[in-house]
Every structure is written in structure tokens, then in C-alpha cells.
Design a protein around this motif. Sequence first.
Motif, mmCIF file in Angstrom:
data_model
loop_
_atom_site.group_PDB
_atom_site.id
_atom_site.type_symbol
_atom_site.label_atom_id
_atom_site.label_comp_id
_atom_site.label_asym_id
_atom_site.label_seq_id
_atom_site.Cartn_x
_atom_site.Cartn_y
_atom_site.Cartn_z
ATOM 1 N N UNK A 1 0.845 -1.194 0.000
ATOM 2 C CA UNK A 1 0.000 0.000 0.000
ATOM 3 C C UNK A 1 0.881 1.245 0.000
ATOM 4 N N UNK A 2 1.922 1.227 0.849
ATOM 5 C CA UNK A 2 2.848 2.363 0.947
ATOM 6 C C UNK A 2 3.452 2.701 -0.412
ATOM 7 N N UNK A 3 3.761 1.646 -1.196
ATOM 8 C CA UNK A 3 4.411 1.845 -2.488
ATOM 9 C C UNK A 3 3.421 1.951 -3.634
ATOM 10 N N UNK A 4 2.127 1.722 -3.344
ATOM 11 C CA UNK A 4 1.123 1.766 -4.399
ATOM 12 C C UNK A 4 1.288 0.633 -5.398
ATOM 13 N N UNK A 5 1.740 -0.526 -4.951
ATOM 14 C CA UNK A 5 1.900 -1.679 -5.842
ATOM 15 C C UNK A 5 1.016 -2.817 -5.355
ATOM 16 N N UNK A 6 0.742 -3.756 -6.257
ATOM 17 C CA UNK A 6 -0.115 -4.861 -5.845
ATOM 18 C C UNK A 6 0.528 -6.214 -6.132
ATOM 19 N N UNK A 7 1.833 -6.231 -6.226
ATOM 20 C CA UNK A 7 2.506 -7.514 -6.416
ATOM 21 C C UNK A 7 3.852 -7.474 -5.713
ATOM 22 N N UNK A 8 4.345 -8.666 -5.448
ATOM 23 C CA UNK A 8 5.657 -8.772 -4.814
ATOM 24 C C UNK A 8 6.758 -8.589 -5.859
ATOM 25 N N UNK A 9 7.977 -8.341 -5.375
ATOM 26 C CA UNK A 9 9.147 -8.301 -6.252
ATOM 27 C C UNK A 9 10.162 -9.292 -5.706
ATOM 28 N N UNK A 10 11.213 -9.534 -6.462
ATOM 29 C CA UNK A 10 12.305 -10.311 -5.878
ATOM 30 C C UNK A 10 13.641 -9.670 -6.180
ATOM 31 N N UNK A 11 14.626 -10.103 -5.393
ATOM 32 C CA UNK A 11 16.018 -9.754 -5.623
ATOM 33 C C UNK A 11 16.812 -11.055 -5.589
ATOM 34 N N UNK A 12 18.057 -10.995 -6.048
ATOM 35 C CA UNK A 12 18.868 -12.206 -6.183
ATOM 36 C C UNK A 12 19.979 -12.192 -5.137
ATOM 37 N N UNK A 13 20.214 -13.344 -4.518
ATOM 38 C CA UNK A 13 21.192 -13.453 -3.428
ATOM 39 C C UNK A 13 22.455 -14.155 -3.904
ATOM 40 N N UNK A 14 23.594 -13.724 -3.347
ATOM 41 C CA UNK A 14 24.853 -14.438 -3.611
ATOM 42 C C UNK A 14 25.538 -14.741 -2.283
ATOM 43 N N UNK A 15 26.585 -15.594 -2.383
ATOM 44 C CA UNK A 15 27.301 -15.984 -1.160
ATOM 45 C C UNK A 15 27.997 -14.798 -0.496
ATOM 46 N N UNK A 16 28.305 -13.753 -1.254
ATOM 47 C CA UNK A 16 28.963 -12.585 -0.653
ATOM 48 C C UNK A 16 28.003 -11.805 0.242
ATOM 49 N N UNK A 17 26.710 -12.038 0.090
ATOM 50 C CA UNK A 17 25.717 -11.353 0.927
ATOM 51 C C UNK A 17 25.411 -12.171 2.189
ATOM 52 N N UNK A 18 25.818 -13.436 2.182
ATOM 53 C CA UNK A 18 25.438 -14.331 3.285
ATOM 54 C C UNK A 18 26.355 -14.120 4.485
ATOM 55 N N UNK A 19 25.752 -14.053 5.657
ATOM 56 C CA UNK A 19 26.475 -13.879 6.913
ATOM 57 C C UNK A 19 26.203 -15.125 7.748
#
Length: 257
Positions: A69-87
Motif C-alpha cells: 500500500x505504501x508503495x502503491x503496488x499490488x505484487x511482490x518483487x524479488x532480488x537475487x542473493x549471492x554468497x557474498x551477501x550471506x552472513x
Amino acid sequence: MDIARLAELAEILDTAAREGRTVDRPTDSIALTLPDAYAVQRAVIERRLARGEVSTGVKMGFTSRAKMVQMGVDDVIWGLLTDAMRVEDGAVLDLGGLIHPRIEPEIAFVVGRPLAGPVTPAEAARSVAGVAVAYEVLDSRYEGFRFTLPDVIADNASAARYACGPWQPAGGHDLGNIGLVVEVDGRVVATGSSAAILGHPLRALAAAARLAGEAGRSLEPGQTVLAGAATAALPLPRGAHVRVVAAGLGRVEVTTR
Ligand code: 0L1
Ligand code: MG
């Protein structure tokens, strides 16, 4: 959008993330369709993979009704993960390279069988090998976390870091209403429920499968799917000990510096 412009935007966003500085929003100067934005996102990740990073999964964004609602959108999005982001769970996380990090408590799945295309949450559940409490650290490469939908998709859905707690067998948990608590230095700062994640985190997994199918891909065994946040994202300061506890699933911790 022509290939040269796409590559230029990917280079700008990738460099911004590497150098920990903000950049102008693409839509301030050009019109960006959602397919364009996903093409830029893909190109950003291809640059990371070319440097030797390894794909580890995907993160779902805008999975709460409040954020849509805050963004005025009605669907989800995705992003892509890599091992450099993993903690690692319990690790010390250096925030030095990040711009304005925020943390959010999440539920994560690890995929056991390939999953793609339109599936029901029940079908998605059958491909799950494990479930865990997790956190995501967001870090928009835009000033003040201000962006339009194509901007944030191009910026890999603000993905920066993430960690998962101990994986649990998927079958034994009713995931529909798990209480999550975020503690900073032993003090409770936020509480939420897994119900905030599209009503049920398995719906987010089914949405990830749909987006994978639309991208001509599939979620592969061993990949992590961050299903989305149970509370609003919280500012993540240096020198803090953050613990996210999920009822029946355990906890995941990080100390920042
Ligand atoms: O993980 C999320 O739900 C966030 C998606 C990107 C929007 C933001 O930076 O808050
Ligand atoms: Mg998130």
C-alpha cells in the motif's frame, strides 16, 4: 531499452553497492519498464557472478500488505542473493561498506526439489527441504530509501546481507502464525507474525516460484528463499547485538561493528 544503457545502469548500481555510496535513481532520467528493471537487476548480478560470487537464492520483497500500500503496488518483487551477501549465524557483521542499513526479521526456506511456474502454496510446500528464522539487511543505493518500483527492482530489491538460523525440518511447523521478536542489546524493539508475509510465508514461496517461471528459471535444490519480513525494517546501528527469535523455530543473531 538498448543493451548499452542497460549495461551502464547495471555498472552504476553495482559500483554504488561496492563503494557504499548512493546514486541517482534511474527513473529520474529515463522511463524504465518492469522488464527493463529486472534486466538491469540480472545484469548487476551477472557482474557479481563474473567476479566469482555464487548464486545462493532469492529474496522476496513487498510481501506485506502495508508495504504494498505504501508503495502503491499490488505484487511482490524479488532480488537475487549471492554468497557474498550471506552472513554466518552469530557472526560479527562489519557495516563499513553499507550506506544506511536496515534489518528485518524473516522466514527462510531452503529448496529441496526444483520449483518453478504457477504453483499453489501447498505444492510449494512439497519442494521445501527446510525452514529457518532469518534476518535480511537492506541497504538501498538511493538517498533516503526513496525510489519508484522500477528503481528498487533495478537495485536488486535493496538486498545487502542476510543470515539464516539453524535449518529445521519443514514438515513439523505450522508456519501461518509464528511470532517473531527482534531484540537489540537484549531489549525487545519489534514483534510481528509470519502471517504478515502475504498471510502465510508459503504464499511468498509460491510467488517466488511464479517469478522464477516468468524469468524462464527455477528455484533449485539448496537455494535459499527469503520469504519476506514480519515487521517494518529497523535501522541497524554499529556496535549492536541483534537477536531475532521465532517461536518454535529458534533464533539467529548478529553483532555489528
Ligand atoms: O525486503 C523487502 O521487503 C524490501 C524490498 C525493497 C524495498 C525496501 O528497500 O524497503
Ligand atoms: Mg526483506
